[in-house]
Design a protein around this motif. Structure first.
Motif, short mmCIF file in Angstrom:
data_model
loop_
_atom_site.label_atom_id
_atom_site.label_comp_id
_atom_site.label_asym_id
_atom_site.label_seq_id
_atom_site.Cartn_x
_atom_site.Cartn_y
_atom_site.Cartn_z
N ASN A 26 0.71 -1.24 0.05
CA ASN A 26 -0.02 -0.12 0.03
C ASN A 26 0.84 1.19 0.06
N HIS A 27 1.97 1.31 -0.82
CA HIS A 27 2.96 2.29 -1.09
C HIS A 27 3.27 2.77 0.48
N CYS B 74 10.37 -22.77 -4.93
CA CYS B 74 9.26 -22.93 -4.22
C CYS B 74 8.46 -21.75 -4.05
N ILE B 75 7.13 -21.84 -4.02
CA ILE B 75 6.17 -20.96 -3.95
C ILE B 75 6.09 -20.10 -2.69
N VAL B 76 5.96 -18.89 -2.56
CA VAL B 76 5.70 -18.12 -1.31
C VAL B 76 4.59 -17.15 -1.44
N HIS B 77 4.07 -16.82 -0.40
CA HIS B 77 3.10 -16.11 -0.20
C HIS B 77 3.29 -14.78 0.55
N THR B 78 3.21 -13.49 -0.06
CA THR B 78 4.06 -12.27 0.49
C THR B 78 2.98 -11.53 1.38
N SER B 79 3.56 -10.75 2.17
CA SER B 79 2.80 -10.00 2.94
C SER B 79 1.74 -9.05 2.44
N SER B 80 1.88 -8.99 1.26
CA SER B 80 0.85 -7.91 0.50
C SER B 80 -0.34 -8.94 -0.27
N TYR C 186 2.81 -2.29 9.56
CA TYR C 186 2.17 -1.23 10.24
C TYR C 186 0.70 -1.00 9.93
N ASN C 187 -0.02 -2.54 9.49
CA ASN C 187 -1.44 -2.28 9.39
C ASN C 187 -2.08 -1.91 7.98
N VAL C 188 -0.93 -1.48 6.95
CA VAL C 188 -1.44 -0.66 6.07
C VAL C 188 -2.31 -1.28 5.02
N ALA C 189 -2.22 -2.63 4.95
CA ALA C 189 -3.01 -3.32 4.05
C ALA C 189 -4.46 -3.05 4.32
N THR C 190 -4.85 -2.86 5.56
CA THR C 190 -6.18 -2.47 5.77
C THR C 190 -6.57 -1.06 5.58
N LYS D 203 -0.88 3.55 12.42
CA LYS D 203 0.49 3.01 13.02
C LYS D 203 1.65 3.48 12.04
N LEU D 204 1.31 3.25 10.94
CA LEU D 204 2.47 3.91 10.07
C LEU D 204 2.45 5.60 10.46
N ASN D 205 1.70 6.15 10.58
CA ASN D 205 1.90 7.80 10.56
C ASN D 205 2.51 7.76 12.10
N GLU D 206 2.11 6.81 13.23
CA GLU D 206 2.95 6.99 14.30
C GLU D 206 4.37 6.78 13.98
N LEU D 207 4.80 5.75 13.32
CA LEU D 207 6.05 5.45 12.78
C LEU D 207 6.67 6.75 12.35
N ILE D 208 6.23 7.17 11.35
CA ILE D 208 6.67 8.41 10.49
C ILE D 208 7.03 9.42 11.60
#
Length: 259
Positions: free
Chosen positions: A45-46, A158-164, A233-237, A242-247
């Motif tokens: 999510n950029h 092997c096949i992997v499923h990414t966080s996105s 940081y929950n951005v996929a939702t 939380k991303l803003n808290e980090l920033i």
């Protein structure tokens, strides 16, 4: 903010580098942002783009790259491994240093997840600062990653499923090079280091970063934690709290240490 997309030469391929530049000023410090495992400069999510924007607002150039075979990087997935990606980070760092609007002695590194491992591995570069976000920074230890050994033994990948939510192929080279590129480079790094960790990260064991903070015995290391956030940081939702808290913590630290 001005944006430039360039392709720099590395080994026998090109590395895409997105450079975000403040609107006013002649010479700027710069940060190189390195994405994580099976991600890209615009994935999750950029997430890195959002961090980049705030870094630029602080009067700092921010550059993001696509590592081997990810995003717009067209190098074969069969080459995906720590050795090639380390060379890509180093080539990108040098490229940033030589831009006419970048202060060559004020270039820093920021890495998320596997990107954190890469910037710690590349700490032999003359970086002004290093920042790890949920980083796999135990560079002197094997990084344990689950994968389908049957697929690897029988198919060579092997096949992997990414966080996105994506599905990708990973070849044996990646897992082999996690072992052959072990290093203690960060112990010789004398400039400021910032280590951030999400204490409830379900993807990468938070103790990797927490143990580094506790046991490194380095006076140049600052740290902070983020609670109730996953690996990205929950951005996929679509919730960027939380991303803003980090920033809000990372960017002021960068600004005060890189200039």
């Amino acid at each position: 903010m001005r944006e430039e997309l360039r392709f720099l030469k590395c080994i026998d391929h090109e590395v895409p580098i997105q450079i975000d530049i403040p609107d006013s000023g002649d010479k700027f410090p710069a940060m190189l942002l390195v994405h994580g495992f099976m991600s890209s400069r615009n994935n999750d999510n950029h997430m890195l783009a959002r961090i980049s924007k705030k870094i630029v607002e602080a009067g700092i150039v921010a550059a993001r790259i696509d590592l081997c075979s990810m995003g717009e990087n067209l190098y074969s997935r069969e080459n995906y491994g720590m050795k090639v990606m380390t060379e890509e980070v180093k080539a990108s760092f040098s490229y940033l240093q030589n831009l006419p609007y970048v202060a060559e002695n004020n270039v820093g590194l920021l890495g998320h997840s596997l990107g954190g491992r890469l910037v710690f591995t590349c700490s032999d570069l003359p970086a002004k600062i290093i920042v790890s976000l949920n980083g796999a920074i135990n560079t002197s230890e094997p990084l344990e990653m689950a994968y389908d050994k049957f697929e690897m033994d029988n198919l060579g990948y092997c096949i992997v499923h990414t966080s996105s939510g994506g599905v990708e192929l990973v070849y044996r080279r990646f897992f082999d090079e996690l072992k052959t590129t072990l290093n203690d480079n960060i112990k010789n790094f004398k400039n400021p280091i910032l280590v951030e960790v999400c204490t409830s990260d379900p993807t990468l064991d938070p103790n990797i970063s927490l143990n580094f903070i506790k046991n490194c015995h380095m006076t140049n290391v600052d740290s902070f934690t983020v609670k109730n956030a996953n690996h990205t940081y929950n951005v996929a939702t679509g919730d960027f709290t939380k991303l803003n808290e980090l920033i809000g913590k990372v960017v002021p630290w960068i600004s005060s240490h890189i200039k």
